[in-house]
Write a protein that holds these residues in place. Structure first.
Motif, PDB file in Angstrom:
ATOM      1  N   ALA A 107      57.432  64.545   9.801  1.00 48.54           N
ATOM      2  CA  ALA A 107      57.403  65.801  10.535  1.00 48.54           C
ATOM      3  C   ALA A 107      59.018  66.403  10.333  1.00 48.54           C
ATOM      4  N   SER A 108      59.946  65.736   9.613  1.00 46.90           N
ATOM      5  CA  SER A 108      61.184  66.235   9.496  1.00 46.90           C
ATOM      6  C   SER A 108      61.325  67.170   8.352  1.00 46.90           C
ATOM      7  N   TYR A 109      60.160  67.397   7.702  1.00 49.42           N
ATOM      8  CA  TYR A 109      60.323  68.110   6.252  1.00 49.42           C
ATOM      9  C   TYR A 109      59.587  69.398   6.374  1.00 49.42           C
ATOM     10  N   ASP A 110      59.669  70.602   5.601  1.00 47.19           N
ATOM     11  CA  ASP A 110      59.031  71.725   5.934  1.00 47.19           C
ATOM     12  C   ASP A 110      57.652  71.522   5.697  1.00 47.19           C
ATOM     13  N   GLY A 111      56.801  72.355   6.423  1.00 42.42           N
ATOM     14  CA  GLY A 111      55.489  72.448   6.535  1.00 42.42           C
ATOM     15  C   GLY A 111      54.860  71.916   7.548  1.00 42.42           C
ATOM     16  N   THR A 112      55.509  71.398   8.594  1.00 42.51           N
ATOM     17  CA  THR A 112      54.900  70.643   9.669  1.00 42.51           C
ATOM     18  C   THR A 112      53.981  71.686  10.476  1.00 42.51           C
ATOM     19  N   GLU A 113      54.765  72.800  10.647  1.00 45.18           N
ATOM     20  CA  GLU A 113      54.035  73.606  11.696  1.00 45.18           C
ATOM     21  C   GLU A 113      52.666  74.306  10.964  1.00 45.18           C
ATOM     22  N   GLU A 114      52.432  74.292   9.723  1.00 48.05           N
ATOM     23  CA  GLU A 114      51.323  74.629   9.077  1.00 48.05           C
ATOM     24  C   GLU A 114      50.302  73.589   9.191  1.00 48.05           C
ATOM     25  N   ALA A 115      50.727  72.268   9.072  1.00 49.46           N
ATOM     26  CA  ALA A 115      50.015  71.189   9.096  1.00 49.46           C
ATOM     27  C   ALA A 115      49.375  70.764  10.406  1.00 49.46           C
ATOM     28  N   LEU A 116      50.131  71.454  11.547  1.00 51.15           N
ATOM     29  CA  LEU A 116      49.460  71.084  12.784  1.00 51.15           C
ATOM     30  C   LEU A 116      48.213  71.887  12.943  1.00 51.15           C
ATOM     31  N   HIS A 117      47.924  72.685  12.341  1.00 45.90           N
ATOM     32  CA  HIS A 117      46.496  73.526  12.374  1.00 45.90           C
ATOM     33  C   HIS A 117      45.362  72.844  11.561  1.00 45.90           C
ATOM     34  N   MET A 118      45.595  71.808  10.924  1.00 46.09           N
ATOM     35  CA  MET A 118      44.560  71.393  10.264  1.00 46.09           C
ATOM     36  C   MET A 118      43.650  70.533  11.132  1.00 46.09           C
ATOM     37  N   LYS A 119      42.301  70.554  10.838  1.00 51.64           N
ATOM     38  CA  LYS A 119      41.410  69.931  11.666  1.00 51.64           C
ATOM     39  C   LYS A 119      41.481  68.314  11.826  1.00 51.64           C
ATOM     40  N   GLY A 120      41.254  67.820  12.668  1.00 54.57           N
ATOM     41  CA  GLY A 120      41.321  66.412  13.039  1.00 54.57           C
ATOM     42  C   GLY A 120      42.785  65.872  13.659  1.00 54.57           C
ATOM     43  N   THR A 121      43.031  64.593  13.471  1.00 59.67           N
ATOM     44  CA  THR A 121      44.180  63.957  14.179  1.00 59.67           C
ATOM     45  C   THR A 121      45.292  64.141  13.066  1.00 59.67           C
ATOM     46  N   LYS A 122      46.381  64.402  13.854  1.00 62.13           N
ATOM     47  CA  LYS A 122      47.495  64.596  12.965  1.00 62.13           C
ATOM     48  C   LYS A 122      48.623  63.494  13.586  1.00 62.13           C
ATOM     49  N   VAL A 123      49.188  62.871  12.701  1.00 62.14           N
ATOM     50  CA  VAL A 123      50.182  61.967  12.882  1.00 62.14           C
ATOM     51  C   VAL A 123      51.615  62.263  12.426  1.00 62.14           C
ATOM     52  N   LEU A 124      52.493  62.557  13.482  1.00 60.02           N
ATOM     53  CA  LEU A 124      53.667  63.045  13.052  1.00 60.02           C
ATOM     54  C   LEU A 124      54.944  61.873  12.889  1.00 60.02           C
ATOM     55  N   MET A 125      55.108  61.584  11.782  1.00 58.09           N
ATOM     56  CA  MET A 125      56.307  60.424  11.717  1.00 58.09           C
ATOM     57  C   MET A 125      57.489  61.041  11.249  1.00 58.09           C
ATOM     58  N   LYS A 126      58.658  59.960  11.269  1.00 54.48           N
ATOM     59  CA  LYS A 126      59.925  60.806  10.805  1.00 54.48           C
ATOM     60  C   LYS A 126      60.306  62.042  11.867  1.00 54.48           C
ATOM     61  N   SER A 127      60.016  61.919  13.187  1.00 50.80           N
ATOM     62  CA  SER A 127      60.230  63.166  13.859  1.00 50.80           C
ATOM     63  C   SER A 127      61.491  63.303  14.167  1.00 50.80           C
ATOM     64  N   GLY A 128      62.449  62.203  14.723  1.00 51.93           N
ATOM     65  CA  GLY A 128      63.912  62.583  14.858  1.00 51.93           C
ATOM     66  C   GLY A 128      64.242  63.685  15.454  1.00 51.93           C
ATOM     67  N   LYS A 129      65.177  64.401  14.830  1.00 56.41           N
ATOM     68  CA  LYS A 129      65.863  65.626  15.370  1.00 56.41           C
ATOM     69  C   LYS A 129      65.106  66.912  15.680  1.00 56.41           C
ATOM     70  N   SER A 130      63.421  66.681  15.037  1.00 55.88           N
ATOM     71  CA  SER A 130      62.784  67.769  15.065  1.00 55.88           C
ATOM     72  C   SER A 130      61.763  67.766  16.201  1.00 55.88           C
ATOM     73  N   ILE A 131      62.022  66.741  17.116  1.00 61.54           N
ATOM     74  CA  ILE A 131      60.848  66.878  18.290  1.00 61.54           C
ATOM     75  C   ILE A 131      61.171  67.983  19.110  1.00 61.54           C
ATOM     76  N   GLY A 132      62.484  68.490  19.412  1.00 61.78           N
ATOM     77  CA  GLY A 132      62.409  69.589  20.235  1.00 61.78           C
ATOM     78  C   GLY A 132      61.881  70.866  19.676  1.00 61.78           C
ATOM     79  N   LYS A 133      62.074  70.875  18.348  1.00 56.96           N
ATOM     80  CA  LYS A 133      61.439  72.127  17.681  1.00 56.96           C
ATOM     81  C   LYS A 133      59.929  72.059  17.775  1.00 56.96           C
ATOM     82  N   LEU A 134      59.341  70.879  17.460  1.00 59.70           N
ATOM     83  CA  LEU A 134      58.050  70.627  17.691  1.00 59.70           C
ATOM     84  C   LEU A 134      57.167  71.112  18.984  1.00 59.70           C
ATOM     85  N   LYS A 135      58.130  70.656  20.074  1.00 58.29           N
ATOM     86  CA  LYS A 135      57.525  70.773  21.382  1.00 58.29           C
ATOM     87  C   LYS A 135      57.484  72.393  21.536  1.00 58.29           C
TER      88      LYS A 135
END
Length: 230
Positions: free
Chosen positions: A154-182
């Motif tokens: 999750a700390s790399y580029d492309g996470t937002e696009e990946a969130l729209h894939m079908k199925g379960t998404k596991v976000l690892m290495k989230s770290g400082k990206s958590i606020g942006k993800l929320k």
């Protein structure tokens, strides 16, 4: 011939270490742990929970800086591999401890590939991945029937696009990206279900069962499980 073992100690709870992992640690000549600047090595701490006299073994730190500078990373990986090869040449078996599983976003892989490709004997010893432990801690499955499973750094580029894939998404290495993800997830029409466990199986573990509860300042050891609402 001596061998290098890349050994996963699991996600945090020492009781989740495999019998093979414990045996190899007890039998090997040298225990290598990555030195990343943290005062306490997490993988070593987990292993010591299962093997109380671990500190009687030969423990050696290999410099593995937490950086994305490719030149610095290459230099550290080269140096670590050279040191491991010297130990093997001396007839010493080496265990390299790694958090979770050695095949999933592990620094060990860079050392393993160099040592293996130089003709030395290597073996990967699997450990329980953090996202499996997190799903168990949440008392839920990761996938059912035909559902897909996506593991996303999750700390790399492309996470937002990946969130729209079908199925379960596991976000690892989230770290400082958590606020942006929320923020991004809350902006989605009919946003998915989001749960998170911080420091799963370790001291200071915290469980968050919905996105509004999630602490934006949670530690690096945080895994988010994102699922479409049914």
């Amino acid at each position: 011939m001596a061998k290098l073992y890349g050994l996963g100690v699991g996600p945090g709870d020492p009781e989740l270490m495999t019998l093979k992992a414990v045996r190899l640690i007890e039998e090997c000549d040298i225990i290598a742990v990555p030195k990343s600047g943290q005062s306490i090595n997490v993988a070593y701490t987990i292993a010591k929970g299962a093997i109380p006299d671990l500190d009687k073994k030969c423990i050696v730190e290999l410099d593995m800086p937490m950086t994305r500078d490719k030149e610095k990373l290459k230099a550290s990986h080269d140096a670590a591999a050279e040191q491991v090869k010297k130990w093997i040449d001396e007839g010493k078996n080496v265990v390299f401890l790694t958090l979770g599983d050695p095949t999933i976003y592990s620094t060990y892989a860079y050392v393993h590939n160099r040592v293996r490709d130089a003709g030395y004997e290597t073996e990967i010893v699997p450990g329980i991945p953090s996202f499996c432990a997190v799903s168990a801690r949440l008392n839920d499955s990761l996938t059912e029937a035909e559902e897909e499973l996506h593991i996303i750094p999750a700390s790399y580029d492309g996470t937002e696009e990946a969130l729209h894939m079908k199925g379960t998404k596991v976000l690892m290495k989230s770290g400082k990206s958590i606020g942006k993800l929320k923020e991004y997830i809350n902006s989605i029409d009919n946003p998915p279900s989001v749960k998170m466990v911080e420091r799963c199986g370790m001291e200071g573990e915290r469980v968050f069962t919905n996105i509004d509860e999630i602490d934006e300042n949670a530690s690096y050891f945080s895994v988010l499980i994102v699922r479409d609402k049914k």
